[in-house]
Scaffold this motif. Sequence first.
Motif, short mmCIF file in Angstrom:
data_model
loop_
_atom_site.label_atom_id
_atom_site.label_comp_id
_atom_site.label_asym_id
_atom_site.label_seq_id
_atom_site.Cartn_x
_atom_site.Cartn_y
_atom_site.Cartn_z
N ALA A 1 20.67 20.32 -24.36
CA ALA A 1 20.17 21.70 -24.38
C ALA A 1 18.67 21.76 -24.09
O ALA A 1 18.19 22.67 -23.39
CB ALA A 1 20.46 22.35 -25.73
N LYS A 2 17.91 20.80 -24.62
CA LYS A 2 16.46 20.80 -24.38
C LYS A 2 16.14 20.51 -22.91
O LYS A 2 15.19 21.06 -22.36
CB LYS A 2 15.79 19.77 -25.29
N VAL A 3 16.92 19.64 -22.31
CA VAL A 3 16.72 19.32 -20.89
C VAL A 3 17.02 20.55 -20.03
O VAL A 3 16.27 20.89 -19.11
CB VAL A 3 17.61 18.13 -20.47
N ILE A 4 18.12 21.22 -20.32
CA ILE A 4 18.48 22.41 -19.57
C ILE A 4 17.40 23.48 -19.70
O ILE A 4 17.00 24.11 -18.72
CB ILE A 4 19.84 22.96 -20.06
N ASP B 1 28.10 17.04 -13.13
CA ASP B 1 27.32 17.51 -14.27
C ASP B 1 25.87 17.79 -13.85
O ASP B 1 25.29 18.83 -14.20
CB ASP B 1 27.32 16.48 -15.40
N GLY B 2 25.28 16.86 -13.11
CA GLY B 2 23.89 17.01 -12.71
C GLY B 2 23.67 18.15 -11.74
O GLY B 2 22.76 18.97 -11.91
N ALA B 3 24.52 18.23 -10.72
CA ALA B 3 24.36 19.27 -9.70
C ALA B 3 24.57 20.66 -10.30
O ALA B 3 23.81 21.59 -10.01
CB ALA B 3 25.34 19.03 -8.56
N ASN B 4 25.58 20.81 -11.15
CA ASN B 4 25.86 22.13 -11.73
C ASN B 4 24.78 22.56 -12.72
O ASN B 4 24.47 23.75 -12.85
CB ASN B 4 27.23 22.14 -12.39
N MET B 5 24.18 21.60 -13.42
CA MET B 5 23.08 21.95 -14.31
C MET B 5 21.93 22.52 -13.49
O MET B 5 21.37 23.58 -13.80
CB MET B 5 22.61 20.73 -15.10
N TRP C 1 14.34 22.57 -17.52
CA TRP C 1 14.53 22.89 -16.11
C TRP C 1 14.52 24.40 -15.88
O TRP C 1 14.01 24.89 -14.87
CB TRP C 1 15.83 22.28 -15.59
N LYS C 2 15.06 25.15 -16.82
CA LYS C 2 15.08 26.61 -16.69
C LYS C 2 13.65 27.16 -16.69
O LYS C 2 13.29 28.01 -15.86
CB LYS C 2 15.89 27.21 -17.84
N THR C 3 12.83 26.63 -17.60
CA THR C 3 11.44 27.09 -17.68
C THR C 3 10.64 26.67 -16.44
O THR C 3 9.86 27.45 -15.89
CB THR C 3 10.77 26.52 -18.95
N LYS C 4 10.84 25.43 -16.00
CA LYS C 4 10.13 24.94 -14.82
C LYS C 4 10.53 25.73 -13.58
O LYS C 4 9.67 26.08 -12.75
CB LYS C 4 10.43 23.45 -14.62
N THR C 5 11.80 26.03 -13.44
CA THR C 5 12.27 26.80 -12.29
C THR C 5 11.67 28.20 -12.29
O THR C 5 11.22 28.70 -11.24
CB THR C 5 13.81 26.86 -12.29
N ALA C 6 11.62 28.83 -13.45
CA ALA C 6 11.03 30.17 -13.55
C ALA C 6 9.54 30.13 -13.19
O ALA C 6 9.01 31.05 -12.55
CB ALA C 6 11.22 30.72 -14.96
N GLU C 7 8.86 29.07 -13.59
CA GLU C 7 7.45 28.90 -13.26
C GLU C 7 7.26 28.84 -11.74
O GLU C 7 6.34 29.47 -11.19
CB GLU C 7 6.91 27.62 -13.90
N ILE C 8 8.13 28.08 -11.05
CA ILE C 8 8.03 27.97 -9.60
C ILE C 8 8.24 29.32 -8.93
O ILE C 8 7.47 29.72 -8.05
CB ILE C 8 9.04 26.93 -9.07
N TYR C 9 9.26 30.04 -9.38
CA TYR C 9 9.55 31.33 -8.75
C TYR C 9 8.50 32.39 -9.07
O TYR C 9 8.32 33.33 -8.29
CB TYR C 9 10.94 31.82 -9.14
N SER C 10 7.78 32.23 -10.16
CA SER C 10 6.69 33.16 -10.44
C SER C 10 5.56 32.99 -9.42
O SER C 10 4.83 33.94 -9.12
CB SER C 10 6.15 32.96 -11.85
N GLU D 1 9.16 12.38 -17.60
CA GLU D 1 7.90 11.94 -17.00
C GLU D 1 6.79 12.97 -17.10
O GLU D 1 5.62 12.61 -17.28
CB GLU D 1 8.14 11.54 -15.54
N ILE D 2 7.11 14.24 -16.97
CA ILE D 2 6.06 15.27 -17.06
C ILE D 2 6.36 16.31 -18.14
O ILE D 2 5.53 17.19 -18.40
CB ILE D 2 5.84 15.98 -15.71
N GLY D 3 7.53 16.21 -18.77
CA GLY D 3 7.91 17.22 -19.75
C GLY D 3 7.86 16.76 -21.19
O GLY D 3 8.04 17.57 -22.11
N GLY D 4 7.63 15.45 -21.40
CA GLY D 4 7.50 14.94 -22.76
C GLY D 4 8.80 14.81 -23.52
O GLY D 4 8.79 14.53 -24.73
N LEU D 5 9.94 14.96 -22.87
CA LEU D 5 11.23 14.80 -23.55
C LEU D 5 11.62 13.33 -23.59
O LEU D 5 11.08 12.49 -22.85
CB LEU D 5 12.32 15.61 -22.84
N GLU D 6 12.59 13.01 -24.43
CA GLU D 6 13.04 11.64 -24.56
C GLU D 6 14.25 11.35 -23.70
O GLU D 6 14.69 10.20 -23.61
CB GLU D 6 13.36 11.33 -26.03
#
Length: 724
Positions: free
Chosen positions: A278-281, A322-326, A284-293, A266-271
Motif C-alpha cells: 500500500a505504501k509503494v502504491i 502485478d507491476g504493470a497494472n500497479m 507512485w500515486k503521489t509521484k505521478t500526480a507531482e509530474i502531471y502538476s 532509492e529516492i522515496g525512503g521506503l524499504e
Amino acid sequence: MKPKNNFLLLVLVLFAFSGYGQKNGYDLWLSYKKIDNETIVDQYKSQLKNVIIYDAGETTAVIDFELKTALKKMMGVTLSKDNSLNTGNSLIIGKVNSLPNNISKNLSLTNLSSDGFAIRTVRINNQNNTVITSPTNSGLLYGTFHFLNLLQQQENIAQLDVLDNPKIDIRVLNHWDNLDRTVERGYAGFSIWNWHTLPTYIDQRYIDYARANASIGINGTVLTNVNSNALILTPHYLEKVKALADVFRPYGIKVYLTARFSAPIEIGGLETADPLDAKVIEWWKTKTAEIYSLIPDFGGFLVKANSEGEPGPQNYGRTHLDGANMMASVLAPHKGIVMWRAFVYSEIDPTDRAKQAYSEFVPDDGQYLENVLIQVKNGAIDFQPREPFHPMFGAMPNTPLMMEFQITKEYLGFATHLVFLPKLFEEVLQSDTFQQGKGSTVAKVINGSLHKNDDKLTGIAGVANIGTDLNWTGHLFGQADWYGFGRLAWNPNLEAEKIADEWLRLTFTKDEEFIKPIKKIMLKSREMVVNYMNPLGLHHIFDSGHHYGPGPWVSNLSRPEWNPVYYHKADKFGVGFDRTKSGSNAVAQYAPELAEKFRNIETCPEEYLLWFHHVAWDYKLKNGRTLWDNLGIHYQKGVNQVSEMIETWEKIKPYIDENQYHETAMRLQIQLKEAIWWKDACMSYFQTFSKMDFPIEMEKPAHDLAYYKSLNFPFAPGIRPSWH
C-alpha cells in the motif's frame, strides 16, 4: 500570425538564426532546397497567393513559420494574409470545427481520425483553394508537413484529394540516454539533452529535433535510458523535463520517462518496492500526480523490469502483470499509459532465452489494464541483423502489443555501416503470424486490426540513433532510418522502396541518375550486412559488451546466454541452435502452420536455418552445396556487395555536394574493411570445428585465428556503463 507567448517567440527566433545548413546534414530531410524548375515554380506561385491559418493554439505559430521558411527557400516567396476568402488560390489551414461552413461542407471528412489530416482542392466563389484540415492541432501540422513534402518533390498540387490517418496511436522514440549524457548503444556523439543547463538554456537542437519528428508523424519521446536512473523522477530533474515538454508541445510531441522500479526505495525512503504494498502504491500515486502538476500532457512511463539485472516485481515474488497494472492504475486518472517491456530473461535459463518472454507474458493475456502496452522487440533475442518475428505477436489477442525496433545500429556496424533499416522493419511487419489464418501480418497485430481491437491502444517504438554529431546520426544514411521509422510508425504497410525514394529526393536531389542506383544499394544493404555478419540464421555471435565486430569464440562470461557460443553451439557435428522438439522446442510458440514449417529442416527457410536447427557441416542446401561452403559463399558475397556499393557511390559523385560524397565514401571504406574482418574471423573460427577447406569462392583470411581473437576494443562507443 504572431506567437502567443514569449517562449514560443524564443523558439522561432532561435530557429530563424540557426547557422546550420543542408550540406553538413544538420537540416535532415527538411532543407527545402530551391526548386530550379521555373515552370513548376510558376505553377506553385499561381496556386499559392494567400494563406489563412485559423487558430490552432501554440501550433499556429509553428505552422506559420514552417510555411514561411519552406516557401522562401524553395520559391523565394512569402504568402500574403487575407482572411476574406475572396482572393482565390489560397492555402487555408484550420481544424475541422473551425472552418467556415462554405469550406467544411465540401470536404466530406467522415473517415478522418484524430491526428489524421485531409488536403483537398475546394472551389470557393468559383476559385480553387487548397485546404489542410484535421480534428487536432498536431494533425494540422502533420498535414502542413505533408503538403510541403509534395512541394519538395515537385508534385502536381492543382487537384489534391489526400486523406491520411495514422494507423498507430503511440509513435515514439526511445532514447537510451543517460543523465551523464552518455548514450547506451549510441554512435552519434553524446546525448542531445544537456541536463546541466536545463531548464533555463533551450538548445536549438531541442527545437529542430521536435520539427524533424513532427514532420514524419512521431508524437512521443522517451527521454531516458530503459536502464533507468531514479533521479529523473526527483523535483530537480522534473523541472528540466518540463522545459523540454514545453518545447515539444506545439509540435504535438508528448514526453515520457523511464521509471526505475526500485525508485520508492532509492529516492522515496521506503524499504520495499513491492507493487502490492500500500505504501509503494501511494508513493507512485503521489509521484505521478507531482509530474502531471508540472506537465499536464505527460505521456506516462516506460518500464524495463527483471531483465539484465534491473529491479522489478519478481524481486518480491510478484509478476509482470502485478507491476504493470500497479503502474497503470496510478497513471489512469491522468490518462497516462505504461509501456512495459517484454525483453526479459532470467539470470539462469536452462533451456532457451528466446522462449522466456512468451512464457511470462502470454498466460496473462487479457488481464492487463487498458492503459498498458506490452512493448515487444521485433525478434525474440535482441535486435539481430535477422531474426524471425517474435512469437508473442498474434499470441495475445486481448492485450495490445507495441512493436520495439532499434534504429541505432547496435548489431549492424554502428554508425559506420550503410544499412537501410526500413528494409528490416518491412520484413518484420509483413511477416505472417498465421494466428488468424493466412494474412495475419505483424503489422495487423500492432495496429489492432487483426483482432479487431478498435478500442485498444496501439503503439510502436524506435530506439533512437540520435546524438550531438552535426548530422544527428553519425552516418548521413542513418538519417534514412530515423525518417523510415517515422513513416512506418504512421503507416506500417508502407514499402521500404517508397521510403527510400522519398528520403533520397528530399535529402539529395531529384535526378534519376542519382536516385536509381543509390536506391538500389539501399534496398540491398540489409541483406548485405546479414551476409557478412550472420548468414543462414546465425545470431548473437558479436564480441561481448560493446557488440563491435565478431566474437563467436566468447565463452567466459558469467551467464550462459551472454556468451556467443550459447547461440551457435558449433561442434564437430555441425552448427546452429536446435529449437525443434529435439531441442528447446521454441517452434511450438508459433502458430501451427509456422511451427511445422520451421521444425522441418527441409521446409525451414534457409535464412532461418541455423536459428531453428543444429545442422551438419556437410548438409546439402538447396543449391546442392554443403552448409560449410554456403557459409563461406555468403560471407564472401557480403564483402563483394560492399565493394560494389563503393563502385556505385563513386559514380554518383557529380550529382551531390562534395562534403556529402566524401563523408559517405570514407565510411564505406570502413565498412569494407570490417566486412572482410567479419568473414575472416568467423570462417577461421568455425573451421576449427568443420575441419573443411574454405570454398573456392571465398578469399582466404589475411591472418590466423589467434590474431582475430586478440583484437580488443575497450573504448568502443555506446558501451553500457559498468557492463557486466
